[in-house]
Design a protein around this motif. Structure first.
Motif, PDB file in Angstrom:
ATOM      1  N   ALA A  13       0.832  -1.202   0.000  1.00 45.23           N
ATOM      2  CA  ALA A  13       0.000   0.000   0.000  1.00 45.23           C
ATOM      3  C   ALA A  13       0.866   1.252   0.000  1.00 45.23           C
ATOM      4  N   TYR A  14       1.955   1.211   0.756  1.00 47.47           N
ATOM      5  CA  TYR A  14       2.863   2.365   0.783  1.00 47.47           C
ATOM      6  C   TYR A  14       3.470   2.604  -0.599  1.00 47.47           C
ATOM      7  N   ASN A  15       4.019   1.543  -1.207  1.00 49.12           N
ATOM      8  CA  ASN A  15       4.629   1.701  -2.530  1.00 49.12           C
ATOM      9  C   ASN A  15       3.627   2.158  -3.577  1.00 49.12           C
ATOM     10  N   ASP A  16       2.378   1.706  -3.444  1.00 50.75           N
ATOM     11  CA  ASP A  16       1.344   2.134  -4.395  1.00 50.75           C
ATOM     12  C   ASP A  16       1.161   3.645  -4.349  1.00 50.75           C
ATOM     13  N   VAL A  17       1.197   4.213  -3.157  1.00 47.00           N
ATOM     14  CA  VAL A  17       1.049   5.670  -3.033  1.00 47.00           C
ATOM     15  C   VAL A  17       2.263   6.373  -3.625  1.00 47.00           C
TER      16      VAL A  17
END
Length: 354
Positions: A13-17
């Motif tokens: 989720a962090y990398n997606d942002v």
């Protein structure tokens, strides 16, 4: 409503942002922070929220200096919707900093054209212009258009050398031979009197950078089986960055014992790295680092001239510091002194490489 920093615990989720932000860098990806652990540094990741909307993400690297003192560093970050958010971000950091955190350094991933250097902002709120950790000056390449158009836009010498490499049987592309890369990388560092991190740092980044939607990979340029040029790339979202690499001469004797011809392996490496990036859907290729001041007597000048054959889009990525307590001025001077001493120890010069 002000920005809040929300701890990020889900790597995907962090990398997606990070990947989705208009201003972003692979160095803000989860894998880069994991590699920093090898150096004794600690990554902390946060999502930037304002009025219920996610407006960015940041990976802060905490570096211990002395007992009780540390700095925070956002390598080519934070990832943001726009730089107007930076003053609020600086205020939000106050809520998560520790008592010993003395300084926050950021490197907003906003590429400023080199010919517009007068437009480099002097400050963003309380953030003031400062020395960078990553290369401040670099060359980038937009990868839109066709392969023929991309090749036609190269310098004539690059086109000639790429064709020569092809005729002489050079092959370049993604390769999982870390030993070959390491041989090239270490030989280049020794020749140019450059520093390097422990091997485990690069191995960790290669492994962890390829997780959670990121991409970490090697490209090698080979002639008759031997790797003569190569590089390490880290990618996320629309960007790929050529972080580390180099080249070696082919010292194998020819069939008659004669010295071998130059097969232009570095040119083949750069060209195929661009093709690979384009094939994988990356929009921006960052050649990662050119000198602030051009000096033909230095190794860095030759590297600059090579990169310039493949793109002339020179840009700045300036850094900014935010003092977090009264010790910040002293810590800044101490860090500069330490960097100078490292330069003298490694190369016999107080000057930075780039």
């Amino acid at each position: 409503m002000s920005i809040e920093l929300i701890p990020a615990t889900d790597p995907q989720a962090y990398n997606d942002v990070v990947a989705a932000m208009p201003l972003s860098s692979p160095l803000q990806g989860w894998g880069y922070g994991e590699a920093r652990r090898v150096l004794g540094q600690t990554p902390e990741r946060y999502l930037l929220r304002r009025s219920g909307e996610t407006v960015g993400a940041v990976q802060l690297i905490r570096k211990r200096l002395l007992p009780g003192f540390s700095t925070l560093y956002a390598p080519r970050g934070p990832a943001l919707l726009n730089t107007d958010l930076l003053p609020e971000f600086g205020q939000a950091v106050q809520a998560i900093r520790r008592a010993g955190d003395t300084l926050l350094k950021i490197e907003p991933p906003l590429a400023i054209p080199a010919d517009n250097s007068q437009e480099v902002p002097a400050a963003f709120g309380r953030f003031e212009r400062a020395a960078t950790e990553q290369p401040e000056h670099t060359i980038i390449r937009e990868l839109s258009g066709t392969e023929d158009a991309l090749f036609g836009s190269l310098h004539s010498m690059a086109r000639r050398n790429v064709r020569t490499a092809q005729k002489r049987g050079v092959h370049a592309g993604r390769d999982d031979d870390f030993e070959a890369f390491w041989e090239i990388f270490t030989a280049t560092n020794e020749r140019a009197k450059l520093g390097a991190f422990p091997r485990a740092y690069y191995e960790t980044m290669l492994r962890e950078g390829a997780k959670y939607g990121g991409d970490a990979y090697l490209i090698l340029s080979r002639h008759e089986g031997r790797a003569l040029a190569g590089g390490f790339f880290l990618a996320l979202g629309e960007h790929t960055c050529y972080l580390y690499g180099g080249s070696v001469r082919d010292d194998r004797p020819g069939e008659g014992g004669e010295a071998r011809k130059d097969v232009k392996a570095p040119d083949a490496f750069y060209w195929n790295a661009l093709l690979d990036a384009k094939a994988h859907g990356y929009r921006v290729f960052d050649f990662w680092g050119i000198p602030r001041e051009l000096d033909e007597s230095k190794h860095s000048f030759g590297v600059f001239k090579m990169k310039l054959k493949f793109s002339e889009d020179r840009v700045w990525f300036p850094a900014y510091d935010l003092p977090l307590n009264a010790a910040a001025p002293v810590i800044t001077k101490a860090l500069r002194w330490r960097k100078t001493q490292n330069n003298i120890r490694k190369r016999g010069s107080a000057e930075d490489v780039l």
